[in-house]
Design a protein around this motif. Structure first.
Motif, mmCIF file in Angstrom:
data_model
loop_
_atom_site.group_PDB
_atom_site.id
_atom_site.type_symbol
_atom_site.label_atom_id
_atom_site.label_comp_id
_atom_site.label_asym_id
_atom_site.label_seq_id
_atom_site.Cartn_x
_atom_site.Cartn_y
_atom_site.Cartn_z
ATOM 1 N N TYR A 409 0.828 -1.213 0.000
ATOM 2 C CA TYR A 409 0.000 0.000 0.000
ATOM 3 C C TYR A 409 0.859 1.259 0.000
ATOM 4 O O TYR A 409 0.559 2.237 -0.698
ATOM 5 C CB TYR A 409 -0.919 -0.011 1.219
ATOM 6 N N LYS A 413 0.579 4.940 -2.110
ATOM 7 C CA LYS A 413 0.390 6.256 -1.499
ATOM 8 C C LYS A 413 1.519 7.212 -1.892
ATOM 9 O O LYS A 413 1.291 8.385 -2.217
ATOM 10 C CB LYS A 413 0.304 6.090 0.026
ATOM 11 N N ARG A 469 -6.823 9.436 -6.398
ATOM 12 C CA ARG A 469 -6.819 9.950 -5.037
ATOM 13 C C ARG A 469 -8.157 9.698 -4.331
ATOM 14 O O ARG A 469 -8.192 9.416 -3.127
ATOM 15 C CB ARG A 469 -6.482 11.440 -5.054
ATOM 16 N N LEU A 472 -7.976 6.168 -3.334
ATOM 17 C CA LEU A 472 -7.069 5.957 -2.210
ATOM 18 C C LEU A 472 -7.771 6.256 -0.884
ATOM 19 O O LEU A 472 -7.544 5.564 0.121
ATOM 20 C CB LEU A 472 -5.840 6.855 -2.358
ATOM 21 N N PHE A 473 -8.623 7.266 -0.878
ATOM 22 C CA PHE A 473 -9.368 7.609 0.336
ATOM 23 C C PHE A 473 -10.205 6.415 0.797
ATOM 24 O O PHE A 473 -10.184 6.023 1.977
ATOM 25 C CB PHE A 473 -10.238 8.836 0.054
ATOM 26 N N SER A 476 -7.916 3.545 1.955
ATOM 27 C CA SER A 476 -7.277 3.811 3.245
ATOM 28 C C SER A 476 -8.235 3.565 4.407
ATOM 29 O O SER A 476 -7.849 3.005 5.436
ATOM 30 C CB SER A 476 -6.775 5.263 3.284
ATOM 31 N N ARG A 507 -8.664 10.882 5.111
ATOM 32 C CA ARG A 507 -7.601 10.202 5.850
ATOM 33 C C ARG A 507 -6.707 9.426 4.899
ATOM 34 O O ARG A 507 -7.112 9.045 3.806
ATOM 35 C CB ARG A 507 -8.217 9.242 6.877
ATOM 36 N N TRP A 508 -5.505 9.124 5.375
ATOM 37 C CA TRP A 508 -4.621 8.184 4.681
ATOM 38 C C TRP A 508 -3.720 7.540 5.721
ATOM 39 O O TRP A 508 -3.702 7.951 6.884
ATOM 40 C CB TRP A 508 -3.816 8.882 3.584
ATOM 41 N N SER A 510 0.198 6.006 6.872
ATOM 42 C CA SER A 510 1.612 6.230 6.606
ATOM 43 C C SER A 510 2.448 5.434 7.588
ATOM 44 O O SER A 510 2.022 5.181 8.718
ATOM 45 C CB SER A 510 1.946 7.725 6.720
ATOM 46 N N TYR A 519 -3.180 13.837 -1.212
ATOM 47 C CA TYR A 519 -4.327 14.414 -1.909
ATOM 48 C C TYR A 519 -4.028 15.819 -2.452
ATOM 49 O O TYR A 519 -4.579 16.214 -3.479
ATOM 50 C CB TYR A 519 -5.531 14.482 -0.947
#
Length: 534
Positions: A409, A413, A469, A472-473, A476, A507-508, A510, A519
């Motif tokens: 992942y 990102k 993006r 991805l949200f 995540s 959110r994401w 890390s 984003y």
């Protein structure tokens, strides 16, 4: 032997002994033991370090803790104790078994008079009381006993009316019956040769005079309540049960109870009524039992203590002395098979309490050897060792099922942080392969994996950065929920930017606490904050 031989020999032997005691080997051994020593704070046992010093929380000097060389000390949920410590603490255990039992519900209650057995005696005429046969409340009367005598002009009028014949007589007789006169009184009144102005009011039922609101000389009027008579040959005992305890109780359930006023006697009865509503203040439900009382022992307002069988359930039961609880947590200590006495903390879900036993819904199995005496002592030892305890709940090592997924992942990102759409598509394809290679596990895991696959299957058909993006949200958030249950094998930071997607926020995830916004990397790369760690 030469003059100085003995002193020289003594000195030589002393040198050898000193060498053996203070040799480098001994020093090496001492240093090794010191290196293995763990130091902790007596007030904050969760503080553990490899050298002496001060507690970083309270500043107290650290004290030596139990050595970590023992295999059980590596597990925060188990600990070894010496045989001597077990004997000194009088720790006793018992082997628990599965059984079927019903909880006994303790009910406070009181004796009350039956509403249907209460009779109010009222006056139907205007007059004055001339005499009274019942001089006090609490007197036992029998149906037909004289209560009092009333003088009234209405009686004289009735005597005149009764001397007529036919329908008029029957009408007057019916009126007098409503007054409370019996047929014998009506006949006596009619046959009296002289005018009658006084009549006797008789008890309509047998019972106890509970209230008396009249005295000789009192004036009475129609509708005035003179006496309250209650039949106590049978009484009600009303109990209050918490709303959560009435599930297994129904009309006909047997109740046994004792009375504070009649120590040593036990009474039984059956539930005849359960109130259909719950008291809003006490959260209790009224349960009624009718009990014969021919002896008159049970008197209204006596306090009762009842016991009734609740819903039956099957499972493990343990004595209440084995359970330690604080707030929502309940724990027991289990003795596990080992060379030395070893105890393990178990969190349990409690069911109903039956007498001095708790039903364990989850956390124990049949055959477990549970500490039933000395559980607080064992818990104190766990606390001093900085282990899990009644008050302390360190996290167990997390699962790492999602580690390969998270490893795939993060490059996805990072590609969006670099605004590289092609790299994003390539990373998404690789992540999909990793997810498809994951084995099946339980239902929750399988649902998560299928959900992630659905988000990635068509990633390449929307290669633009804006759509990636948005994807991805969603991805995540799905992974964030899964990490709590299945673990990622490393610290993962949940980060949030309130400005993303037109100020709706997103959110994401890390593997670094440093904020790099995937984003809005072109305009606000550092916008965001860490909102949690997983």
């Amino acid at each position: 032997m030469p003059k100085y031989s003995i002193p020289i020999l003594t000195l030589f032997v002393g040198l050898i002994i000193g060498y053996l005691i203070f040799s480098p080997i001994a020093e090496s051994t001492h240093d090794h033991e010191t290196a293995d020593q763990i130091w902790t704070c007596s007030m904050h046992p969760n503080i553990r370090q490899n050298e002496p010093g001060s507690c970083p929380i309270c500043g107290m000097d650290l004290i030596p803790a139990t050595s970590a060389a023992s295999g059980s000390d590596t597990d925060p949920y188990s600990m070894q104790m010496t045989e001597a410590a077990v004997r000194l603490a009088e720790i006793r255990t018992m082997t628990v078994q599965s059984s079927s039992s019903g909880s006994m519900i303790q009910l406070p209650g009181r004796v009350v008079a039956r509403e249907s057995a209460t009779q109010w005696v009222t006056s139907f005429i205007d007059g004055r009381v001339t005499s009274e046969a019942v001089g006090y409340a609490g007197k036992q009367v029998t149906k037909g006993d004289e209560l009092l005598r009333i003088v009234s002009p209405d009686v004289a009028t009735a005597w005149i009316e009764l001397r007529t014949e036919g329908l008029a007589y029957e009408a007057v007789a019916t009126k007098l019956r409503y007054w409370g006169l019996t047929d014998a009184q009506i006949t006596e009144l009619r046959d009296s040769p002289n005018a009658v102005q006084e009549i006797s009011l008789l008890a309509p039922v047998s019972g106890v005079v509970m209230k008396r609101d009249v005295r000789p000389g009192s004036l009475v009027a129609p509708g005035m309540v003179l006496y309250e008579i209650v039949d106590l040959s049978a009484v009600w005992v009303e109990f209050d049960a918490f709303e959560g305890d009435v599930a297994g109780v129904g009309v006909g359930s047997s109740v046994s109870f004792t009375l504070d006023a009649l120590a040593g006697e036990t009474f039984t009865g059956r539930v005849t009524f359960i109130n259909p509503t719950v008291d809003a203040m006490s959260r209790r439900v009224r349960i009624r039992v009718q009990v014969p009382n021919s002896s008159g022992k049970l008197k209204p307002d006596m306090l009762a203590r009842g016991e009734i069988a609740g819903r039956r359930s099957s499972g493990i039961t343990v004595p209440s002395s084995a359970v330690l609880w604080t707030g929502p947590r309940s724990v027991v200590y289990v003795k596990v098979a080992a060379e030395h006495p070893t105890f393990e903390l178990r969190e349990v879900n409690l069911g109903a309490k039956s007498g001095n036993n708790y039903l364990i819904l989850e956390g124990l199995e049949a055959g477990d050897e549970v500490v039933v005496n000395g559980a607080f002592t064992v818990d104190a030892e766990f606390q001093l060792a900085g282990k899990a305890s009644m008050m302390n709940r360190p996290e167990r090592a997390s699962n790492t099922f999602l580690k390969p997924v998270m490893d795939a992942y993060f490059p996805l990102k990072d590609a969006l942080i670099g605004s590289d759409a092609d790299a994003g598509v390539a990373a998404a394809k690789n992540l999909l392969k990793v997810i498809e290679a994951q084995p099946k596990r339980n239902e929750d895991w399988n649902v998560l994996i299928e959900s992630l696959k659905g988000m990635l299957l068509h990633w390449e058909h929307a290669p633009g950065l804006e759509q990636q993006r948005a994807n991805l949200f969603k991805l995540s958030d799905a992974l964030r929920a899964g990490l709590s249950s299945f673990g990622g094998g490393q610290v993962t930071y949940v980060q949030f930017c309130p400005m993303a997607f037109d100020n709706t926020g997103a959110r994401w995830l890390s593997n670094s606490a440093t904020i790099e916004n995937p984003y809005l990397p072109e305009t606000m790369l550092g916008c965001g904050e860490v909102i949690s760690r997983l």
